[in-house]
Write a protein that holds these residues in place. Structure first.
Motif, short mmCIF file in Angstrom:
data_model
loop_
_atom_site.label_atom_id
_atom_site.label_comp_id
_atom_site.label_asym_id
_atom_site.label_seq_id
_atom_site.Cartn_x
_atom_site.Cartn_y
_atom_site.Cartn_z
N PHE A 150 -5.54 -0.45 -4.13
CA PHE A 150 -6.10 -0.85 -5.43
C PHE A 150 -7.02 0.25 -5.96
CE2 PHE A 150 -5.14 -4.70 -3.14
CZ PHE A 150 -4.72 -5.62 -4.09
N ASP A 189 -1.92 -4.81 -9.99
CA ASP A 189 -3.02 -5.21 -9.10
C ASP A 189 -3.52 -6.61 -9.43
OD1 ASP A 189 -4.19 -4.37 -11.50
OD2 ASP A 189 -5.70 -3.10 -10.54
N LYS A 209 -11.89 -1.62 -7.42
CA LYS A 209 -12.37 -1.93 -6.07
C LYS A 209 -12.85 -3.37 -5.93
CE LYS A 209 -11.45 2.06 -4.45
NZ LYS A 209 -10.29 2.20 -3.60
N ALA A 238 -9.79 -5.37 -5.49
CA ALA A 238 -9.31 -5.10 -4.13
C ALA A 238 -10.06 -5.97 -3.13
CB ALA A 238 -9.50 -3.62 -3.79
N SER A 239 -11.35 -6.00 -3.23
CA SER A 239 -12.16 -6.78 -2.31
C SER A 239 -11.82 -8.27 -2.37
CB SER A 239 -13.64 -6.58 -2.62
OG SER A 239 -14.44 -7.35 -1.76
N THR A 277 -9.03 -9.71 -3.48
CA THR A 277 -7.66 -9.95 -3.02
C THR A 277 -7.57 -9.84 -1.51
OG1 THR A 277 -6.83 -9.02 -5.09
CG2 THR A 277 -5.25 -9.26 -3.30
N LEU A 278 -8.15 -8.78 -0.96
CA LEU A 278 -8.07 -8.57 0.48
C LEU A 278 -8.84 -9.62 1.26
CD1 LEU A 278 -8.26 -4.69 0.52
CD2 LEU A 278 -6.24 -6.15 0.75
N HIS A 293 -3.22 -10.04 -7.11
CA HIS A 293 -4.41 -10.86 -6.86
C HIS A 293 -4.16 -12.31 -7.27
CE1 HIS A 293 -8.49 -12.29 -6.64
NE2 HIS A 293 -8.32 -12.78 -7.85
N GLY A 344 0.79 -1.22 0.00
CA GLY A 344 0.00 0.00 0.00
C GLY A 344 0.82 1.28 0.00
N TRP A 346 -6.59 -0.77 3.59
CA TRP A 346 -5.86 -1.57 2.61
C TRP A 346 -6.47 -1.51 1.22
CZ3 TRP A 346 -3.39 -6.77 4.41
CH2 TRP A 346 -2.46 -6.51 5.41
N ASP A 347 -7.76 -1.30 1.12
CA ASP A 347 -8.38 -1.25 -0.21
C ASP A 347 -7.87 -0.06 -1.02
OD1 ASP A 347 -9.74 0.57 1.46
OD2 ASP A 347 -11.56 0.42 0.27
#
Length: 129
Positions: free
Chosen positions: A78, A47, A82, A85-86, A88-89, A51, A38, A74-75
């Motif tokens: 990315f 990104d 988004k 991001a969701s 991957t996180l 992932h 980040g 953390w999002d």
């Protein structure tokens, strides 16, 4: 390695035709330490590469992630996607342990010993005169 180094190595592997082999090698490393997550925003294809790697490592090998971002931020790593991001996180946070280190930075400048500080201060006064 840092997150930037990791994604750069995957991007370089893509350019030379070795992406799948590099991804497979990173996916099976017993412990991957991903530093500075980040710090720099992940742009495509970085990104997507991160992932893909987290999806390959998910629930099979250990990954340590360090970040200066709070967990709920953390999002922001990315900004372009988004949904990615969701996804991957979710994989990174599932069954994760979160350690929050709070305190003074060890990178704080050290104070000069008093004797040296006094000599430097008197030397700069003499130079100004």
């Amino acid at each position: 390695m840092t997150c930037s180094q990791l994604t750069a190595s995957l991007n370089a592997a893509r350019a030379t035709g070795g992406y799948e082999r590099r991804l497979a090698n990173l996916a099976c490393v017993p412990l991957l330490i991903l530093d500075e997550f980040g710090l720099k925003p992940l742009r495509p294809p970085a990104d997507e590469d991160l992932h893909e790697l987290m999806a390959e490592r998910y629930e099979s090998v250990a990954t340590i992630v360090t970040s200066n971002l709070d967990f709920h931020e953390w999002d922001q790593a990315f900004p372009a996607n988004k949904l990615l991001a969701s996804a991957t996180l979710d994989r990174m946070r599932h069954n994760a342990y979160c350690l929050v280190l709070d305190g003074a930075s060890y990178r704080m400048p050290r104070q000069l010993p008093t004797v040296i500080h006094n000599r430097l201060a008197s030397g700069s006064k003499a130079a100004q005169a």
